[in-house]
Scaffold this motif. Structure first.
Motif, PDB file in Angstrom:
ATOM      1  N   GLU A 121      21.646 -80.078  79.116  1.00  0.00           N
ATOM      2  CA  GLU A 121      22.166 -78.715  79.268  1.00  0.00           C
ATOM      3  C   GLU A 121      23.374 -78.697  80.192  1.00  0.00           C
ATOM      4  OE1 GLU A 121      22.521 -74.865  78.270  1.00  0.00           O
ATOM      5  OE2 GLU A 121      21.098 -76.310  77.424  1.00  0.00           O
ATOM      6  N   GLU A 122      23.304 -79.523  81.254  1.00  0.00           N
ATOM      7  CA  GLU A 122      24.418 -79.611  82.205  1.00  0.00           C
ATOM      8  C   GLU A 122      25.666 -80.160  81.513  1.00  0.00           C
ATOM      9  OE1 GLU A 122      25.393 -81.722  86.531  1.00  0.00           O
ATOM     10  OE2 GLU A 122      23.353 -81.733  85.718  1.00  0.00           O
ATOM     11  N   LEU A 123      25.466 -81.157  80.641  1.00  0.00           N
ATOM     12  CA  LEU A 123      26.597 -81.742  79.921  1.00  0.00           C
ATOM     13  C   LEU A 123      27.185 -80.764  78.910  1.00  0.00           C
ATOM     14  CD1 LEU A 123      25.436 -85.411  79.224  1.00  0.00           C
ATOM     15  CD2 LEU A 123      27.188 -84.657  80.821  1.00  0.00           C
ATOM     16  N   ARG A 124      26.306 -80.005  78.248  1.00  0.00           N
ATOM     17  CA  ARG A 124      26.780 -79.041  77.244  1.00  0.00           C
ATOM     18  C   ARG A 124      27.734 -78.021  77.857  1.00  0.00           C
ATOM     19  NH1 ARG A 124      21.035 -78.655  75.777  1.00  0.00           N
ATOM     20  NH2 ARG A 124      20.620 -80.072  74.028  1.00  0.00           N
ATOM     21  N   ASN A 125      27.553 -77.731  79.126  1.00  0.00           N
ATOM     22  CA  ASN A 125      28.349 -76.704  79.794  1.00  0.00           C
ATOM     23  C   ASN A 125      29.546 -77.273  80.548  1.00  0.00           C
ATOM     24  OD1 ASN A 125      26.559 -74.668  78.937  1.00  0.00           O
ATOM     25  ND2 ASN A 125      25.180 -75.091  80.651  1.00  0.00           N
ATOM     26  N   ASP A 126      29.763 -78.585  80.434  1.00  0.00           N
ATOM     27  CA  ASP A 126      30.864 -79.196  81.189  1.00  0.00           C
ATOM     28  C   ASP A 126      31.498 -80.316  80.365  1.00  0.00           C
ATOM     29  OD1 ASP A 126      32.569 -80.396  83.018  1.00  0.00           O
ATOM     30  OD2 ASP A 126      31.216 -80.083  84.712  1.00  0.00           O
ATOM     31  N   ALA A 127      32.560 -79.983  79.637  1.00  0.00           N
ATOM     32  CA  ALA A 127      33.223 -80.953  78.762  1.00  0.00           C
ATOM     33  C   ALA A 127      33.810 -82.120  79.543  1.00  0.00           C
ATOM     34  CB  ALA A 127      34.334 -80.254  77.966  1.00  0.00           C
ATOM     35  N   GLU A 128      34.246 -81.854  80.783  1.00  0.00           N
ATOM     36  CA  GLU A 128      34.827 -82.920  81.602  1.00  0.00           C
ATOM     37  C   GLU A 128      33.784 -83.971  81.969  1.00  0.00           C
ATOM     38  OE1 GLU A 128      37.997 -83.658  82.425  1.00  0.00           O
ATOM     39  OE2 GLU A 128      38.442 -82.081  80.971  1.00  0.00           O
ATOM     40  N   LYS A 129      32.561 -83.516  82.215  1.00  0.00           N
ATOM     41  CA  LYS A 129      31.483 -84.460  82.537  1.00  0.00           C
ATOM     42  C   LYS A 129      31.154 -85.335  81.338  1.00  0.00           C
ATOM     43  CE  LYS A 129      28.884 -82.535  86.404  1.00  0.00           C
ATOM     44  NZ  LYS A 129      27.549 -82.090  86.885  1.00  0.00           N
ATOM     45  N   VAL A 130      31.168 -84.723  80.161  1.00  0.00           N
ATOM     46  CA  VAL A 130      30.919 -85.489  78.931  1.00  0.00           C
ATOM     47  C   VAL A 130      31.999 -86.557  78.775  1.00  0.00           C
ATOM     48  CG1 VAL A 130      30.777 -85.397  76.427  1.00  0.00           C
ATOM     49  CG2 VAL A 130      29.758 -83.564  77.785  1.00  0.00           C
ATOM     50  N   LYS A 131      33.245 -86.140  79.002  1.00  0.00           N
ATOM     51  CA  LYS A 131      34.372 -87.066  78.871  1.00  0.00           C
ATOM     52  C   LYS A 131      34.243 -88.210  79.867  1.00  0.00           C
ATOM     53  CE  LYS A 131      39.448 -87.077  78.824  1.00  0.00           C
ATOM     54  NZ  LYS A 131      40.663 -86.247  79.022  1.00  0.00           N
ATOM     55  N   ALA A 132      33.883 -87.875  81.108  1.00  0.00           N
ATOM     56  CA  ALA A 132      33.754 -88.896  82.152  1.00  0.00           C
ATOM     57  C   ALA A 132      32.604 -89.855  81.845  1.00  0.00           C
ATOM     58  CB  ALA A 132      33.533 -88.232  83.508  1.00  0.00           C
ATOM     59  N   LEU A 133      31.478 -89.306  81.363  1.00  0.00           N
ATOM     60  CA  LEU A 133      30.333 -90.142  81.019  1.00  0.00           C
ATOM     61  C   LEU A 133      30.687 -91.084  79.869  1.00  0.00           C
ATOM     62  CD1 LEU A 133      27.346 -90.927  81.247  1.00  0.00           C
ATOM     63  CD2 LEU A 133      26.792 -89.012  79.719  1.00  0.00           C
ATOM     64  N   ARG A 134      31.369 -90.533  78.875  1.00  0.00           N
ATOM     65  CA  ARG A 134      31.768 -91.347  77.718  1.00  0.00           C
ATOM     66  C   ARG A 134      32.670 -92.495  78.143  1.00  0.00           C
ATOM     67  NH1 ARG A 134      35.923 -91.620  74.060  1.00  0.00           N
ATOM     68  NH2 ARG A 134      35.368 -92.011  71.869  1.00  0.00           N
ATOM     69  N   GLU A 135      33.542 -92.224  79.100  1.00  0.00           N
ATOM     70  CA  GLU A 135      34.493 -93.246  79.545  1.00  0.00           C
ATOM     71  C   GLU A 135      33.794 -94.411  80.240  1.00  0.00           C
ATOM     72  OE1 GLU A 135      38.199 -94.796  79.380  1.00  0.00           O
ATOM     73  OE2 GLU A 135      37.544 -92.873  78.519  1.00  0.00           O
ATOM     74  N   THR A 136      32.617 -94.182  80.807  1.00  0.00           N
ATOM     75  CA  THR A 136      31.893 -95.263  81.491  1.00  0.00           C
ATOM     76  C   THR A 136      31.457 -96.356  80.514  1.00  0.00           C
ATOM     77  OG1 THR A 136      29.732 -94.172  81.275  1.00  0.00           O
ATOM     78  CG2 THR A 136      31.015 -93.684  83.252  1.00  0.00           C
ATOM     79  N   PHE A 137      31.456 -96.040  79.219  1.00  0.00           N
ATOM     80  CA  PHE A 137      31.025 -97.019  78.208  1.00  0.00           C
ATOM     81  C   PHE A 137      32.186 -97.835  77.651  1.00  0.00           C
ATOM     82  CE2 PHE A 137      27.933 -93.417  77.699  1.00  0.00           C
ATOM     83  CZ  PHE A 137      26.841 -94.069  78.253  1.00  0.00           C
ATOM     84  N   ARG A 138      33.420 -97.578  78.120  1.00  0.00           N
ATOM     85  CA  ARG A 138      34.578 -98.221  77.502  1.00  0.00           C
ATOM     86  C   ARG A 138      34.565 -99.742  77.661  1.00  0.00           C
ATOM     87  NH1 ARG A 138      39.154 -96.699  75.267  1.00  0.00           N
ATOM     88  NH2 ARG A 138      38.834 -94.518  75.844  1.00  0.00           N
ATOM     89  N   ASP A 139      34.318-100.233  78.868  1.00  0.00           N
ATOM     90  CA  ASP A 139      34.355-101.683  79.098  1.00  0.00           C
ATOM     91  C   ASP A 139      33.330-102.412  78.227  1.00  0.00           C
ATOM     92  OD1 ASP A 139      36.402-101.426  80.883  1.00  0.00           O
ATOM     93  OD2 ASP A 139      35.158-101.611  82.679  1.00  0.00           O
ATOM     94  N   ASP A 140      32.100-101.889  78.201  1.00  0.00           N
ATOM     95  CA  ASP A 140      31.053-102.519  77.382  1.00  0.00           C
ATOM     96  C   ASP A 140      31.405-102.431  75.898  1.00  0.00           C
ATOM     97  OD1 ASP A 140      29.586-103.243  79.559  1.00  0.00           O
ATOM     98  OD2 ASP A 140      28.195-101.554  79.460  1.00  0.00           O
ATOM     99  N   ALA A 141      31.998-101.311  75.502  1.00  0.00           N
ATOM    100  CA  ALA A 141      32.384-101.149  74.091  1.00  0.00           C
ATOM    101  C   ALA A 141      33.459-102.162  73.714  1.00  0.00           C
ATOM    102  CB  ALA A 141      32.881 -99.728  73.843  1.00  0.00           C
ATOM    103  N   CYS A 142      34.438-102.352  74.591  1.00  0.00           N
ATOM    104  CA  CYS A 142      35.510-103.326  74.319  1.00  0.00           C
ATOM    105  C   CYS A 142      34.938-104.733  74.198  1.00  0.00           C
ATOM    106  CB  CYS A 142      36.554-103.285  75.437  1.00  0.00           C
ATOM    107  SG  CYS A 142      37.624-101.824  75.387  1.00  0.00           S
ATOM    108  N   ARG A 143      34.005-105.088  75.076  1.00  0.00           N
ATOM    109  CA  ARG A 143      33.416-106.426  75.030  1.00  0.00           C
ATOM    110  C   ARG A 143      32.583-106.611  73.756  1.00  0.00           C
ATOM    111  NH1 ARG A 143      34.014-109.304  79.624  1.00  0.00           N
ATOM    112  NH2 ARG A 143      32.330-110.751  79.138  1.00  0.00           N
ATOM    113  N   ALA A 144      31.875-105.562  73.360  1.00  0.00           N
ATOM    114  CA  ALA A 144      31.055-105.657  72.151  1.00  0.00           C
ATOM    115  C   ALA A 144      31.918-105.824  70.907  1.00  0.00           C
ATOM    116  CB  ALA A 144      30.170-104.411  72.017  1.00  0.00           C
ATOM    117  N   VAL A 145      33.002-105.037  70.825  1.00  0.00           N
ATOM    118  CA  VAL A 145      33.903-105.127  69.671  1.00  0.00           C
ATOM    119  C   VAL A 145      34.614-106.479  69.669  1.00  0.00           C
ATOM    120  CG1 VAL A 145      35.983-104.157  68.605  1.00  0.00           C
ATOM    121  CG2 VAL A 145      34.206-102.638  69.509  1.00  0.00           C
ATOM    122  N   LYS A 146      35.035-106.916  70.842  1.00  0.00           N
ATOM    123  CA  LYS A 146      35.701-108.213  70.964  1.00  0.00           C
ATOM    124  C   LYS A 146      34.779-109.333  70.503  1.00  0.00           C
ATOM    125  CE  LYS A 146      38.201-111.018  74.385  1.00  0.00           C
ATOM    126  NZ  LYS A 146      38.587-111.124  75.816  1.00  0.00           N
TER     127      LYS A 146
END
Length: 433
Positions: free
Chosen positions: A335-360
């Motif tokens: 519910e907290e995330l639904r009301n805060d798009a910036e938090k969703v964006k920030a949380l999503r960004e925390t997965f970037r490094d792992d995503a890059c390593r997985a794709v690589k």
């Protein structure tokens, strides 16, 4: 049609184009003329349908088909200009802009390309693998276990107490709050001590009893016990031992080898020892590979190679990670995330490094598999899924259909390829103990 191309790197490219009104109109005329020879329209003979009747009948569809043809043409022209083979594309081109105006359509197409990977002497990165040394004692212990598993239980005539591994033939009756409960009584029941078949604590208290002995055993049903009326309740069992049975002694000799190696006419104890040693080596190697060597080798490759990554595939990986995280979150957090798009964006960004390593890692495995001629066919993929489903007592066809509809099959196939190619590379470096 005006086209500009931008090959950003070896894995990403963009095509921008202004599709003119004249291009769309020309495509409409071409498609309408073709349809006039094939379409069936009431009042006209086949092949004699006027173009005007075709345009009236298929108006919007003609426009859509004309625009689709223009997109295909600009893609072909853009790939040719950038010298990119269509087979090098990953997935479908992404239309990231499609703005219609009075003059035509402004379009942007984003492409993901299989990145170029210079593997070099990748075999030199694979460590030497020491074949595990299996002792004679370990071989004999496994043979004894196998022989014991096949040996029948026989009555023990000597006057001794029950020990773990024995089978106790017992009568019992269970009580909760002094009242007998349904399903809590049996006679002549054979209980293998140490099997964990009964309520925790029951078998431990039977150990030490002798033939003919009676005893009241106190236990507590687990909180998650299937019968809700009994879950978490203390209970008493009246138990009587009718007989003690133990595994019959089995001779470790050539005769045992013949029984355990039915496919070999000349089977003997020495051959059995060799086969068991091979099995133990295989089990030990499998454990070393999966727990240690394969993860370390994959990490070595990921750190060693520098490659360009298709941006939209990384973004997809991040989205999957975010969705997985959301499924694990409490309702208040969601519910907290639904009301805060910036938090969703920030949380999503925390997965970037792992995503890059997985794709690589995926592209590295793909390149290694092609270099080593390793592949997993659709038939092998299906057989593997069916076999694992049957082992778990599930419907194989239903499981396969679920994976297919959920889009999991490519990931499962790639995991199998990774396992196979890493095993091949490590097997090439095995040295005898």
């Amino acid at each position: 049609m005006q086209i500009t191309t931008n090959k950003i790197d070896s894995a990403n490219a963009k095509i921008n184009a202004a599709i003119t009104r004249n291009t769309i109109d020309a495509n409409i005329e071409k498609i309408a003329n073709q349809l006039s020879k094939e379409a069936k329209i009431a009042g006209f003979r086949k092949g004699k349908v006027p173009v005007s009747a075709v345009k009236k009948q298929y108006g919007d569809r003609l426009v859509q088909d004309a625009e689709a043809q223009a997109l295909r043409d600009l893609l072909d022209e853009g790939l040719k200009a950038m010298e990119i083979a269509a087979s090098a594309l990953i997935g479908e081109p992404q239309i990231t802009k499609f703005d219609k105006n009075d003059n035509g359509i402004d379009v942007e197409v984003t492409l993901a390309i299989r990145p170029a990977i210079e593997l070099g002497d990748y075999a030199a990165m694979v460590p030497e693998v020491a074949k595990p040394a299996i002792s004679d004692e370990a071989v004999m212990q496994r043979i004894e276990e196998l022989a014991g598993a096949q040996a029948p239980f026989v009555d023990v005539e000597e006057d001794r107490a029950l020990i773990s591994g024995d089978a106790a033939v017992i009568d019992f009756e269970g009580f909760v709050d002094g009242e007998a409960f349904e399903g809590g009584k049996a006679e002549g029941f054979s209980l293998r001590l140490g099997s964990g078949q009964f309520i925790p604590g029951f078998e431990d208290q039977v150990i030490g009893m002798k033939k003919g002995e009676e005893k009241t055993i106190d236990v507590t049903f687990p909180e998650n016990y299937g019968g809700s009326k009994l879950a978490g309740k203390p209970a008493q069992f009246k138990v009587k031992v009718n007989a003690i049975q133990a595994k019959e002694a089995v001779s470790i000799d050539d005769e045992l080898a013949k029984k355990m190696l039915p496919g070999f006419e000349d089977a003997n104890l020495e051959m059995l020892k060799e086969k068991v040693k091979e099995q133990l080596e295989s089990e030990e190697m499998s454990k070393i590979y999966n727990d240690e060597l394969k993860p370390k080798l994959m990490e070595t490759f990921v750190n060693a190679f520098t490659i360009d990554l298709p941006e939209f595939i990384v973004e997809q990986e991040m989205d999957m990670a975010l969705n997985k995280k959301a499924r694990e979150m409490a309702e208040a957090e969601l519910e907290e995330l639904r009301n805060d798009a910036e938090k969703v964006k920030a949380l999503r960004e925390t997965f970037r490094d792992d995503a890059c390593r997985a794709v690589k890692a995926t592209f590295i495995v793909d390149a290694l598999a092609r270099a080593e001629n390793v592949a997993v066919s659709e038939q092998e993929l299906m057989q593997t899924i069916y076999f694992e489903a049957m082992q778990m007592g599930q419907d194989p066809s239903a499981i396969y259909k679920h994976y297919q509809e959920s889009g999991y099959l490519p990931a499962i196939q790639m995991a199998m390829i990774e396992d196979r190619v890493l095993s091949k590379l490590l097997n090439d470096k095995i040295k005898e103990a």
